[in-house]
Design an enzyme around this catalytic site. Structure first.
Site, PDB file in Angstrom:
ATOM      1  N   GLY A   1       5.492  11.935  10.204  1.00  0.00           N
ATOM      2  CA  GLY A   1       4.184  11.263  10.791  1.00  0.00           C
ATOM      3  C   GLY A   1       3.165  10.946   9.762  1.00  0.00           C
TER       4      GLY A   1
ATOM      5  N   GLY B   1       8.120   8.493   7.368  1.00  0.00           N
ATOM      6  CA  GLY B   1       8.631   7.748   8.146  1.00  0.00           C
ATOM      7  C   GLY B   1       9.687   8.230   8.829  1.00  0.00           C
TER       8      GLY B   1
ATOM      9  N   VAL C   1      -5.516  -2.330   1.547  1.00  0.00           N
ATOM     10  CA  VAL C   1      -6.445  -2.925   0.784  1.00  0.00           C
ATOM     11  C   VAL C   1      -6.928  -4.431   1.468  1.00  0.00           C
ATOM     12  CG1 VAL C   1      -7.149  -3.991  -1.680  1.00  0.00           C
ATOM     13  CG2 VAL C   1      -5.897  -1.596  -1.342  1.00  0.00           C
TER      14      VAL C   1
ATOM     15  N   ALA D   1      -4.690  -0.627  -5.445  1.00  0.00           N
ATOM     16  CA  ALA D   1      -3.806   0.746  -4.537  1.00  0.00           C
ATOM     17  C   ALA D   1      -4.774   0.773  -3.096  1.00  0.00           C
ATOM     18  CB  ALA D   1      -3.328   1.827  -5.435  1.00  0.00           C
ATOM     19  N   GLY D   2      -4.019   1.402  -2.346  1.00  0.00           N
ATOM     20  CA  GLY D   2      -4.765   1.758  -1.137  1.00  0.00           C
ATOM     21  C   GLY D   2      -3.995   2.783  -0.424  1.00  0.00           C
ATOM     22  N   HIS D   3      -4.433   4.012  -0.667  1.00  0.00           N
ATOM     23  CA  HIS D   3      -3.741   5.363  -0.103  1.00  0.00           C
ATOM     24  C   HIS D   3      -4.363   5.715   1.010  1.00  0.00           C
ATOM     25  CE1 HIS D   3      -1.886   5.960  -3.930  1.00  0.00           C
ATOM     26  NE2 HIS D   3      -3.087   6.232  -4.614  1.00  0.00           N
TER      27      HIS D   3
ATOM     28  N   ARG E   1      -8.254  -6.765 -25.907  1.00  0.00           N
ATOM     29  CA  ARG E   1      -9.307  -5.923 -26.209  1.00  0.00           C
ATOM     30  C   ARG E   1     -10.797  -6.431 -26.243  1.00  0.00           C
ATOM     31  NH1 ARG E   1      -5.360  -5.637 -30.728  1.00  0.00           N
ATOM     32  NH2 ARG E   1      -4.615  -7.224 -29.289  1.00  0.00           N
TER      33      ARG E   1
ATOM     34  N   GLN F   1       1.123   2.158  -6.530  1.00  0.00           N
ATOM     35  CA  GLN F   1       2.131   1.097  -6.476  1.00  0.00           C
ATOM     36  C   GLN F   1       3.396   1.632  -6.399  1.00  0.00           C
ATOM     37  OE1 GLN F   1      -0.484   0.700  -8.477  1.00  0.00           O
ATOM     38  NE2 GLN F   1      -1.742  -0.532  -7.083  1.00  0.00           N
TER      39      GLN F   1
ATOM     40  N   GLY G   1       5.538   0.283  -3.341  1.00  0.00           N
ATOM     41  CA  GLY G   1       4.471   0.557  -2.998  1.00  0.00           C
ATOM     42  C   GLY G   1       4.250   0.816  -1.489  1.00  0.00           C
ATOM     43  N   ASP G   2       3.111   1.633  -1.222  1.00  0.00           N
ATOM     44  CA  ASP G   2       2.661   2.085   0.171  1.00  0.00           C
ATOM     45  C   ASP G   2       3.716   2.789   0.959  1.00  0.00           C
ATOM     46  OD1 ASP G   2       0.632   0.355  -0.025  1.00  0.00           O
ATOM     47  OD2 ASP G   2       1.835  -1.416   0.465  1.00  0.00           O
TER      48      ASP G   2
HETATM   49  P1  GTP Z   1      -0.129   2.703  -2.494  1.00  0.00           P
HETATM   50  O1  GTP Z   1      -0.592   3.485  -3.851  1.00  0.00           O
HETATM   51  O2  GTP Z   1      -1.131   1.503  -2.234  1.00  0.00           O
HETATM   52  O3  GTP Z   1       1.256   2.195  -2.856  1.00  0.00           O
HETATM   53  O4  GTP Z   1      -0.049   3.351  -1.027  1.00  0.00           O
HETATM   54  P2  GTP Z   1       0.527   4.656  -0.461  1.00  0.00           P
HETATM   55  O5  GTP Z   1       1.889   5.144  -0.899  1.00  0.00           O
HETATM   56  O6  GTP Z   1      -0.387   5.777  -0.491  1.00  0.00           O
HETATM   57  O7  GTP Z   1       0.809   4.422   0.999  1.00  0.00           O
HETATM   58  P3  GTP Z   1      -0.111   3.771   2.064  1.00  0.00           P
HETATM   59  O8  GTP Z   1      -1.097   4.708   2.433  1.00  0.00           O
HETATM   60  O9  GTP Z   1      -0.872   2.453   1.653  1.00  0.00           O
HETATM   61  O10 GTP Z   1       0.769   3.408   3.318  1.00  0.00           O
HETATM   62  C1  GTP Z   1       1.625   4.220   3.973  1.00  0.00           C
HETATM   63  C2  GTP Z   1       1.413   4.118   5.508  1.00  0.00           C
HETATM   64  O11 GTP Z   1       2.275   5.014   5.908  1.00  0.00           O
HETATM   65  C3  GTP Z   1      -0.081   4.639   5.926  1.00  0.00           C
HETATM   66  O12 GTP Z   1      -0.577   3.866   6.994  1.00  0.00           O
HETATM   67  C4  GTP Z   1       0.259   6.201   6.043  1.00  0.00           C
HETATM   68  O13 GTP Z   1      -0.847   6.518   7.185  1.00  0.00           O
HETATM   69  C5  GTP Z   1       1.595   5.942   6.897  1.00  0.00           C
HETATM   70  N1  GTP Z   1       2.455   6.996   6.798  1.00  0.00           N
HETATM   71  C6  GTP Z   1       2.607   7.942   5.880  1.00  0.00           C
HETATM   72  N2  GTP Z   1       3.716   8.989   6.143  1.00  0.00           N
HETATM   73  C7  GTP Z   1       4.375   8.564   7.299  1.00  0.00           C
HETATM   74  C8  GTP Z   1       5.337   9.148   8.272  1.00  0.00           C
HETATM   75  O14 GTP Z   1       5.835   9.967   7.830  1.00  0.00           O
HETATM   76  N3  GTP Z   1       5.411   8.411   9.557  1.00  0.00           N
HETATM   77  C9  GTP Z   1       4.644   7.273   9.757  1.00  0.00           C
HETATM   78  N4  GTP Z   1       4.648   6.777  10.923  1.00  0.00           N
HETATM   79  N5  GTP Z   1       3.556   6.766   8.955  1.00  0.00           N
HETATM   80  C10 GTP Z   1       3.469   7.362   7.769  1.00  0.00           C
HETATM   81  P1  IMP Z   2      -2.001  -7.328  -8.377  1.00  0.00           P
HETATM   82  O1  IMP Z   2      -1.687  -5.912  -8.629  1.00  0.00           O
HETATM   83  O2  IMP Z   2      -3.258  -7.152  -7.335  1.00  0.00           O
HETATM   84  O3  IMP Z   2      -1.871  -8.254  -9.304  1.00  0.00           O
HETATM   85  O4  IMP Z   2      -0.920  -7.796  -7.227  1.00  0.00           O
HETATM   86  C1  IMP Z   2       0.455  -8.151  -7.844  1.00  0.00           C
HETATM   87  C2  IMP Z   2       1.609  -7.775  -6.758  1.00  0.00           C
HETATM   88  O5  IMP Z   2       1.583  -6.334  -6.632  1.00  0.00           O
HETATM   89  C3  IMP Z   2       1.345  -8.327  -5.424  1.00  0.00           C
HETATM   90  O6  IMP Z   2       2.391  -8.852  -4.786  1.00  0.00           O
HETATM   91  C4  IMP Z   2       0.602  -7.199  -4.532  1.00  0.00           C
HETATM   92  O7  IMP Z   2       0.749  -7.159  -3.166  1.00  0.00           O
HETATM   93  C5  IMP Z   2       1.430  -6.214  -5.141  1.00  0.00           C
HETATM   94  N1  IMP Z   2       0.477  -4.627  -5.126  1.00  0.00           N
HETATM   95  C6  IMP Z   2      -0.461  -4.345  -5.917  1.00  0.00           C
HETATM   96  N2  IMP Z   2      -0.890  -3.200  -5.674  1.00  0.00           N
HETATM   97  C7  IMP Z   2       0.092  -2.799  -4.627  1.00  0.00           C
HETATM   98  C8  IMP Z   2      -0.029  -1.778  -3.600  1.00  0.00           C
HETATM   99  O8  IMP Z   2      -0.952  -0.640  -3.826  1.00  0.00           O
HETATM  100  N3  IMP Z   2       0.769  -1.491  -2.678  1.00  0.00           N
HETATM  101  C9  IMP Z   2       1.726  -2.601  -2.443  1.00  0.00           C
HETATM  102  N4  IMP Z   2       1.552  -3.752  -3.139  1.00  0.00           N
HETATM  103  C10 IMP Z   2       1.014  -3.844  -4.230  1.00  0.00           C
HETATM  104 MG    MG Z   3      -0.824   1.489  -0.373  1.00  0.00          MG
END
Ligand code: GTP
Ligand code: IMP
Ligand code: MG
Length: 399
Positions: free
Chosen positions: A382, A340, A309, A100-102, A197, A235, A71-72
């Protein structure tokens, strides 16, 4: 007779009258298909008396974007870029729910979204939430209002609802909150109730009534009409309930097939699956992390990260080729996006052309691509939306 652009290849009837010069091609299809045909004539492939147009090359159909590590990985940023580049009619979100946090950065503005699809920054797409997603109405309404996208959002009437009791259980249950290290957003307990359910559905929540739709029908209709659609995952592979490091996982599968099912799109309708990796994988919450580095190393490299998040510090690891290869396999990746690259070598920050990348980054990309065996087409340099090298046209044409 009508041909549908949804089929993997479009059959074009032709009548051959002797020599090549006398060839007549008849298209039995909708106008949009004809336009595509004329525009992309050079991508025709002949096979005895039939002609196929490679829809992948046309860039039409459903593109799934999912996370390949824990994730992330930066899916939000990649979805936003692909949206501006491909101009989809719909961006539909699958995945678990508001855990999730995008993050999306556009210019100096930084957005963090949990329920609204991260492609919302592209203003011309309808934004849908698929039936498989758990919806927290408070999060959804607040985000839709803040981002001023209320008019564009649709929620499948079958989505299951996260209630206060689910959030309380998630935060108070020591197994979930401490052993697993859940996000405390109620997703696990709501998913369990859904399996029993007993959850409410979106159609039973008065505040959601203006948003209700049949997301599956909308998406399939758009595909049928030859429009682009992005299916957005959340995720990552390593925390999939099925394929991740059980029990330290989230409450549902996170792979591309699951995302398609969440939204109601069949496997035959997917034209591209983009798996997103980051140069230094991260993990939040408990669970094994084979390539984890020490906090000191992460500090020295200046690559520390904090959760969107929960604000928790993310554990940082070294690139994991074995996991990347396996994850690409199970997801059926047709392309890889990597974020990255600027963390690997700060000198490439903001690069938009492959030639602007350093030797170090190019070597990394070459080696990683060889191991994973899938073209690395989107190279993020970036966090900001425009900091990316997009090699899709070049690499996919060549393939
Ligand atoms: P989930 O759905 O929660 O798994 O998140 P996500 O995949 O959308 O990623 P999230 O935004 O939580 O985390 C990614 C982090 O990397 C954020 O802070 C973005 O701004 C950052 N990011 C994305 N692309 C790049 C990159 O190419 N370089 C750098 N330095 N940061 C990046
Ligand atoms: P839950 O999904 O809140 O039940 O969390 C279960 C596990 O998944 C924990 O380790 C969380 O940190 C991880 N997790 C859930 N959602 C995310 C996400 O969006 N990004 C990264 N880790 C996540
Ligand atoms: Mg995230």
């Amino acid at each position: 007779m009508k041909c549908s652009i949804i089929s993997a290849s479009l059959r074009v009837c032709e009548s051959m009258q002797g020599s090549r010069a006398q060839k007549h091609v008849f298209l039995y299809c909708e106008p949009i298909v004809l336009t595509a045909y004329l525009r992309f004539l050079r991508y025709l492939r002949h096979d005895s008396k039939r002609i196929f147009i490679d829809l992948k090359v046309l860039g039409m159909g459903a593109t799934i974007i999912v996370g390949g590590f824990f994730g992330d990985e930066g899916k939000g940023k990649i979805v936003a870029h692909v949206a501006f580049a491909d101009k989809p009619a719909i961006i539909a979100r699958g995945g678990i729910g508001p855990n999730a946090g995008h993050t999306i950065e556009v210019g100096r503005r930084k957005f963090g979204v949990r329920m609204i699809p991260s492609g919302f920054v592209y203003p011309d797409a309808r934004l849908l939430i698929g039936a498989g997603v758990l919806v927290d109405p408070r999060v959804l309404l607040s985000e839709a209002g803040l981002l001023k996208v209320t008019e564009r959002v649709g929620v499948d009437y079958r989505c299951a609802i996260i209630e206060t009791k689910h959030i309380e259980t998630d935060k108070l249950d020591p197994y979930l909150s401490q052993t697993i290290g859940s996000t405390g957003t109620g997703c696990g307990p709501a998913a369990a109730d859904r399996a029993k359910r007993t959850t409410a559905q979106a159609r039973e929540v008065a505040e959601l009534s203006p948003f209700l739709t049949d997301a599956a029908a909308e998406v399939n209709k758009a595909l049928e009409a030859g429009k682009n659609v992005i299916l957005e995952g959340s995720q990552g592979f390593g925390i999939s309930l099925f394929y991740g490091t059980f029990p330290y996982v989230t409450s549902k599968d996170t792979t591309a097939s699951q995302i398609a099912a969440d939204i109601g799109v069949g496997p035959t309708r997917i034209t591209e699956t983009i798996v997103v990796f980051k140069t230094f994988p991260t993990r939040v919450g408990a669970g094994p992390f084979d390539t984890q580095m020490s906090e000191d190393d992460a500090k020295k490299l200046n690559i520390e990260e904090f959760g969107t998040v929960t604000g928790r510090q993310r554990r940082i690891g070294w690139w994991d080729p074995t996991m990347a290869k396996y994850s690409a396999m199970v997801n059926g990746a047709t392309q890889v996006a990597i974020t990255g690259l600027d963390k690997l070598d700060p000198s490439v920050k903001g690069a938009n052309q492959y030639d602007e990348l350093s030797a170090k980054v190019k070597t990394f990309l070459r080696e990683a691509e060889t191991v994973v065996g899938v073209p690395f087409t989107l190279l993020s340099t970036g966090p900001e939306l425009t900091e990316i090298v997009d090699l899709r046209e070049e690499k996919l044409e060549r393939a």
